[in-house]
Design a protein around this motif. Sequence first.
Motif, mmCIF file in Angstrom:
data_model
loop_
_atom_site.group_PDB
_atom_site.id
_atom_site.type_symbol
_atom_site.label_atom_id
_atom_site.label_comp_id
_atom_site.label_asym_id
_atom_site.label_seq_id
_atom_site.Cartn_x
_atom_site.Cartn_y
_atom_site.Cartn_z
ATOM 1 N N UNK A 1 10.655 -0.582 0.268
ATOM 2 C CA UNK A 1 10.594 0.854 0.002
ATOM 3 C C UNK A 1 10.556 1.039 -1.509
ATOM 4 N N UNK A 2 9.669 1.910 -1.992
ATOM 5 C CA UNK A 2 9.540 2.188 -3.425
ATOM 6 C C UNK A 2 9.778 3.674 -3.661
ATOM 7 N N UNK B 1 -5.678 5.144 -0.284
ATOM 8 C CA UNK B 1 -4.313 4.759 -0.601
ATOM 9 C C UNK B 1 -4.280 4.036 -1.938
ATOM 10 N N UNK B 2 -3.090 3.902 -2.493
ATOM 11 C CA UNK B 2 -2.873 3.181 -3.738
ATOM 12 C C UNK B 2 -2.836 1.690 -3.420
ATOM 13 N N UNK B 3 -3.526 0.892 -4.257
ATOM 14 C CA UNK B 3 -3.603 -0.546 -4.020
ATOM 15 C C UNK B 3 -3.863 -1.280 -5.324
ATOM 16 N N UNK C 1 6.183 2.927 1.249
ATOM 17 C CA UNK C 1 6.414 1.520 1.516
ATOM 18 C C UNK C 1 5.327 0.723 0.817
ATOM 19 N N UNK C 2 5.736 -0.294 0.086
ATOM 20 C CA UNK C 2 4.763 -1.169 -0.560
ATOM 21 C C UNK C 2 4.655 -2.445 0.245
ATOM 22 N N UNK C 3 3.447 -2.729 0.713
ATOM 23 C CA UNK C 3 3.143 -3.950 1.454
ATOM 24 C C UNK C 3 2.515 -4.926 0.461
ATOM 25 N N UNK D 1 0.321 0.715 -1.120
ATOM 26 C CA UNK D 1 1.365 1.723 -0.959
ATOM 27 C C UNK D 1 0.968 2.655 0.174
ATOM 28 N N UNK D 2 1.849 2.731 1.160
ATOM 29 C CA UNK D 2 1.604 3.546 2.347
ATOM 30 C C UNK D 2 2.736 4.538 2.537
#
Length: 117
Positions: A91-92, A31-33, A97-99, A107-108
């Motif tokens: 929400x992006x 995932x993006x982080x 969804x960005x946590x 980003x999930x």
Amino acid sequence: MACLAILALGACGERGEGTPDRRDDQPAERIVCAHPGAPLTRDCTVERSRGEGGVILTIRHPDGAFRRLLVGGDGRAVTAADGAQQASARIVDGGETEITLAGDRYRLPATVEDTTP
């Protein structure tokens, strides 16, 4: 408590309390982080397990740091599984969804379904 829905993240292998769904011979879900102040990159891996309160996502950074997020039984509520820090969600672009947790960002995709038996 942050509300969101996260896409089911791979499900294979033996499952049980706190046991990741991913087998060692399968590639890790990426995932993006980003750590605070760093650009977002697709460098973190995700492991999924079942915990007492729902699905636990263990997100690992390439530098060895990790975070555990608890996804509630309805697949919408996300909280930090450890410690006193609060997770927030928004929400992006693209419906992800960005946590954010202590400045770290993840980003999930959009929904979490509990596929563990």
